[in-house]
Design an enzyme around this catalytic site. Structure first.
Site, PDB file in Angstrom:
ATOM      1  N   LYS A  33       0.835  -1.199   0.000  1.00 41.31           N
ATOM      2  CA  LYS A  33       0.000   0.000   0.000  1.00 41.31           C
ATOM      3  C   LYS A  33       0.872   1.253   0.000  1.00 41.31           C
ATOM      4  O   LYS A  33       0.669   2.157  -0.803  1.00 41.31           O
ATOM      5  CB  LYS A  33      -0.912  -0.020   1.229  1.00 41.31           C
ATOM      6  CG  LYS A  33      -1.830   1.160   1.363  1.00 41.31           C
ATOM      7  CD  LYS A  33      -2.684   1.050   2.619  1.00 41.31           C
ATOM      8  CE  LYS A  33      -3.423   2.366   2.891  1.00 41.31           C
ATOM      9  NZ  LYS A  33      -4.123   2.340   4.179  1.00 41.31           N
ATOM     10  N   GLU A  36      10.376  -4.930   3.205  1.00 42.79           N
ATOM     11  CA  GLU A  36      10.382  -6.323   2.792  1.00 42.79           C
ATOM     12  C   GLU A  36       9.956  -6.534   1.339  1.00 42.79           C
ATOM     13  O   GLU A  36      10.714  -7.144   0.550  1.00 42.79           O
ATOM     14  CB  GLU A  36       9.519  -7.168   3.740  1.00 42.79           C
ATOM     15  CG  GLU A  36      10.047  -7.238   5.175  1.00 42.79           C
ATOM     16  CD  GLU A  36       9.526  -6.119   6.051  1.00 42.79           C
ATOM     17  OE1 GLU A  36       9.030  -5.109   5.511  1.00 42.79           O
ATOM     18  OE2 GLU A  36       9.637  -6.256   7.292  1.00 42.79           O
ATOM     19  N   GLY A  95      -4.485  -1.571   5.555  1.00 40.61           N
ATOM     20  CA  GLY A  95      -3.792  -2.702   4.935  1.00 40.61           C
ATOM     21  C   GLY A  95      -4.394  -4.036   5.316  1.00 40.61           C
ATOM     22  O   GLY A  95      -4.677  -4.878   4.471  1.00 40.61           O
ATOM     23  N   ARG A  96      -4.662  -4.218   6.631  1.00 41.94           N
ATOM     24  CA  ARG A  96      -5.176  -5.515   7.085  1.00 41.94           C
ATOM     25  C   ARG A  96      -6.639  -5.733   6.735  1.00 41.94           C
ATOM     26  O   ARG A  96      -7.212  -6.770   7.027  1.00 41.94           O
ATOM     27  CB  ARG A  96      -4.945  -5.664   8.584  1.00 41.94           C
ATOM     28  CG  ARG A  96      -5.501  -4.527   9.418  1.00 41.94           C
ATOM     29  CD  ARG A  96      -4.987  -4.609  10.844  1.00 41.94           C
ATOM     30  NE  ARG A  96      -5.379  -3.448  11.647  1.00 41.94           N
ATOM     31  CZ  ARG A  96      -4.735  -2.298  11.656  1.00 41.94           C
ATOM     32  NH1 ARG A  96      -3.645  -2.146  10.911  1.00 41.94           N
ATOM     33  NH2 ARG A  96      -5.148  -1.285  12.411  1.00 41.94           N
ATOM     34  N   GLU A 110      -3.082  -5.901  15.595  1.00 40.31           N
ATOM     35  CA  GLU A 110      -2.667  -4.599  15.063  1.00 40.31           C
ATOM     36  C   GLU A 110      -3.817  -3.587  15.204  1.00 40.31           C
ATOM     37  O   GLU A 110      -3.593  -2.378  15.249  1.00 40.31           O
ATOM     38  CB  GLU A 110      -2.238  -4.721  13.597  1.00 40.31           C
ATOM     39  CG  GLU A 110      -1.259  -3.651  13.153  1.00 40.31           C
ATOM     40  CD  GLU A 110      -0.544  -3.989  11.856  1.00 40.31           C
ATOM     41  OE1 GLU A 110      -1.110  -3.714  10.779  1.00 40.31           O
ATOM     42  OE2 GLU A 110       0.580  -4.529  11.930  1.00 40.31           O
ATOM     43  N   HIS A 159      -3.096 -31.964  19.982  1.00 37.55           N
ATOM     44  CA  HIS A 159      -1.839 -32.667  20.296  1.00 37.55           C
ATOM     45  C   HIS A 159      -0.700 -31.693  20.505  1.00 37.55           C
ATOM     46  O   HIS A 159       0.471 -32.084  20.518  1.00 37.55           O
ATOM     47  CB  HIS A 159      -1.505 -33.636  19.151  1.00 37.55           C
ATOM     48  CG  HIS A 159      -2.598 -34.608  18.864  1.00 37.55           C
ATOM     49  ND1 HIS A 159      -2.682 -35.845  19.450  1.00 37.55           N
ATOM     50  CD2 HIS A 159      -3.709 -34.498  18.080  1.00 37.55           C
ATOM     51  CE1 HIS A 159      -3.778 -36.464  19.027  1.00 37.55           C
ATOM     52  NE2 HIS A 159      -4.413 -35.669  18.180  1.00 37.55           N
ATOM     53  N   LYS A 212      10.605   0.293  13.155  1.00 36.39           N
ATOM     54  CA  LYS A 212      11.113   0.522  11.791  1.00 36.39           C
ATOM     55  C   LYS A 212      12.165   1.643  11.808  1.00 36.39           C
ATOM     56  O   LYS A 212      13.200   1.559  11.144  1.00 36.39           O
ATOM     57  CB  LYS A 212       9.972   0.918  10.860  1.00 36.39           C
ATOM     58  CG  LYS A 212       8.959  -0.192  10.574  1.00 36.39           C
ATOM     59  CD  LYS A 212       7.846   0.331   9.660  1.00 36.39           C
ATOM     60  CE  LYS A 212       6.782  -0.715   9.393  1.00 36.39           C
ATOM     61  NZ  LYS A 212       5.646  -0.190   8.582  1.00 36.39           N
TER      62      LYS A 212
HETATM   63  O1  F6P Z   1       2.838  -4.018   9.949  1.00 36.84           O
HETATM   64  C1  F6P Z   1       2.810  -2.683   9.664  1.00 36.84           C
HETATM   65  C2  F6P Z   1       2.151  -2.483   8.308  1.00 36.84           C
HETATM   66  O2  F6P Z   1       2.051  -1.120   8.034  1.00 36.84           O
HETATM   67  C3  F6P Z   1       0.782  -3.147   8.209  1.00 36.84           C
HETATM   68  O3  F6P Z   1      -0.240  -2.388   8.770  1.00 36.84           O
HETATM   69  C4  F6P Z   1       0.654  -3.344   6.738  1.00 36.84           C
HETATM   70  O4  F6P Z   1      -0.363  -4.280   6.383  1.00 36.84           O
HETATM   71  C5  F6P Z   1       2.068  -3.836   6.404  1.00 36.84           C
HETATM   72  O5  F6P Z   1       2.922  -3.101   7.275  1.00 36.84           O
HETATM   73  C6  F6P Z   1       2.465  -3.670   4.957  1.00 36.84           C
HETATM   74  O6  F6P Z   1       2.337  -2.322   4.595  1.00 36.84           O
HETATM   75  P1  F6P Z   1       2.354  -1.960   3.016  1.00 36.84           P
HETATM   76  O7  F6P Z   1       1.158  -2.648   2.401  1.00 36.84           O
HETATM   77  O8  F6P Z   1       2.265  -0.476   2.975  1.00 36.84           O
HETATM   78  O9  F6P Z   1       3.635  -2.496   2.452  1.00 36.84           O
END
Ligand code: F6P
Length: 517
Positions: free
Chosen positions: A180, A186, A239-240, A325, A356, A484
């Site tokens: 987003k 990552e 995002g979530r 979150e 288990h 971060k």
């Molecule tokens: O974990 C922090 C966060 O901002 C989440 O809320 C979000 O889903 C994720 O990192 C990825 O963010 P983006 O979609 O902006 O890469």
């Protein structure tokens, strides 16, 4: 007045502490795509009455209207939280053009790929809300036959993306960079690995096999991604909560656009139920209230999610992000703390594996934890007997948690095999189950796109209701930013000969293991 000091909260607390927890009566709510059984949760007429008063005091009706109307539901960021608009059959006028256009672009992209028989593989590079939703849904529904194999890589640990790329054909792989913000470390790091992989495999024009899904179109263009390969999402969806947007592209590529439309339809049906059902028959509201009783009154620190269907394995991490979150915070609208325990820690595992693994703890630990059991009435395999075993185990575990086993019952067992009365009594102490341990049961007729969409929307709205009750904002995530920033500081130190400014331990490890690379 703070929540804990309000008479309404005190009435709620008293009612919750004195309510029955032995499941004397069946409490079943029929909702779209599923049935919710709350029989094993604390219940009494006084608690229902206090719950209604609590929702009124916390402004639930107005908050729900704000959510559906695209109002300022995310009030620390001054944004809407309009995930319901993404799945509405007729999106709200304010966003209808944008939502419908991107929905149609997504469908057209999939149709074109199908027509050209392109992309046997999809490599989805996202993290958090840009990963868990698509990962959960494609894994849950691929049993019906997937058109494409979707691999997911989220962790910046490049073993993750290497593993996801293993044995893929670079010439037949679509790379999706889902972010987003398009600033998250990552997916961008993994995109670099994937682009190198395409180049090194001799793919003529690698960028043509890359798609971006983002609210930051400019950043995607700066990465060189082609304009018609950029799908837009918006900052008025968290995002979530975004799997219903173009973030769901891998779902449509794997399962087809009809399946994606059914996913949206199931969620939209749950939206309508949440928006209109009376409080007592409102599944998200009642599931939320049970959670508030368990967390804020009865003192359970966590909630276990146990899907008795291995295809739903990823609902646990998806719910961990959604719930923790959204609700892992204390500050309310005026900045004061909520004053009661808020978001629970979410954990779990599919059943019967969970039995288990940690059910000993659930049955005989000092407190244990509430459990959300999820079951499908119909399997999608031919082994009817195995499905009966699955159902029997799920119901048995719920029953054992609810009814428990008294000392006398345990003594009757041990006395039948132990001739020494003293030893029989001793062993009986080890077989007592306290009982009265809360659980909910969510039953889907079958695991399919519609019912899964309804299930996920149920949890989204449950989280929203709990945010309203606790007075916290379920749509921001300020707590993820600090780490971060510190990581960026450490990265800067690795590139600098200056002595570290960190605490002794961090300084030691930077020097010991980080600088060497
Ligand atoms: O974990 C922090 C966060 O901002 C989440 O809320 C979000 O889903 C994720 O990192 C990825 O963010 P983006 O979609 O902006 O890469």
């Amino acid at each position: 007045m703070s929540l804990p000091n309000s008479p309404v909260w005190q009435q709620f607390t008293t009612a919750a502490n004195t309510a029955s927890r032995r499941g004397e009566q069946l409490r079943l709510i029929n909702a779209p795509g599923l049935r919710l059984d709350l029989s094993a949760q604390a219940h009494s007429p006084a608690l229902q009455e206090a719950s209604t008063a609590l929702l009124a005091q916390q402004g639930f009706d107005a908050a729900r209207a704000t959510l559906f109307d695209g109002g300022n539901a995310n009030w620390t960021e001054g944004r809407a939280a309009w995930h319901t608009a993404l799945r509405a059959p007729q999106p709200p006028a304010a966003v209808a053009a944008a939502v419908s256009a991107e929905r149609e672009r997504l469908r057209e992209f999939v149709r074109e790929a199908d027509k050209a028989d392109r992309y046997g593989y999809v490599l989805h590079l996202g993290i958090g809300g840009s990963d868990w939703g698509p990962r959960l849904v494609t894994r849950a529904l691929r049993h019906g036959g997937a058109k494409r194999e979707v691999r997911f890589a989220s962790n910046v640990d490049s073993h993750s993306v290497a593993d996801a790329m293993s044995r893929l054909d670079p010439h037949d792989t679509l790379v999706i960079v889902a972010s987003k913000s398009f600033t998250t470390t990552e997916p961008l790091a993994n995109a670099e690995v994937a682009m190198n992989w395409l180049r090194e495999a001799g793919v003529a024009d690698p960028i043509k096999q890359v798609v971006a899904i983002t609210a930051n179109v400019e950043a995607a263009l700066n990465l060189g991604i082609l304009p018609d390969h950029i799908f837009q999402i918006w900052d008025w969806v968290g995002g979530r909560y975004s799997l219903w947007s173009a973030i769901g592209l891998p779902i449509a590529l794997a399962l087809g656009t009809d399946a994606f439309d059914q996913l949206l339809a199931g969620a939209a049906a749950m939206d309508e139920h949440f928006r209109t059902a009376p409080i007592a028959e409102n599944a998200p509201v009642q599931l939320a209230l049970a959670g508030v009783v368990n967390r804020s009154v009865l003192g359970y620190d966590s909630l276990v999610i146990a899907p008795y269907d291995s295809r739903l394995y990823h609902i646990v991490p998806w719910a961990q992000q959604l719930e923790m979150e959204s609700l892992g915070k204390v500050a309310t609208a005026d900045g004061s703390p909520a004053g009661v325990p808020t978001g629970a820690a979410i954990w779990g595992m599919s059943g019967t594996d969970c039995q288990h693994t940690f059910f000993q703890w659930l049955h005989q630990d000092t407190m244990g934890a509430p459990v959300d059991f999820i079951l499908c009435e119909q399997p999608d395999h031919a082994y009817a007997r195995h499905h009966e075993l699955l159902i029997a185990n799920c119901l048995a575990q719920r029953s054992a948690l609810l009814r428990g086993k008294s000392f006398d019952e345990a003594l009757a067992e041990t006395s039948a095999t132990e001739s020494d009365p003293a030893r029989a009594r001793l062993l009986a102490q080890h077989r007592v189950h306290p009982g009265g341990r809360p659980s909910s049961l969510i039953v889907l007729p079958r695991l399919e796109a519609y019912t899964l969409g309804a299930l996920l929307a149920l949890y989204e709205h449950k989280v929203f209701v709990q945010g309203v009750i606790w007075g916290i904002n379920p749509f921001d995530q300020w707590g993820v930013e600090f780490g971060k920033v510190l990581a960026k500081n450490i990265m800067r130190e690795l590139d600098s000969p200056q002595p570290s400014q960190q605490d002794p331990s961090t300084r030691f490890w930077i020097d010991a293991i980080a600088r060497r690379h």
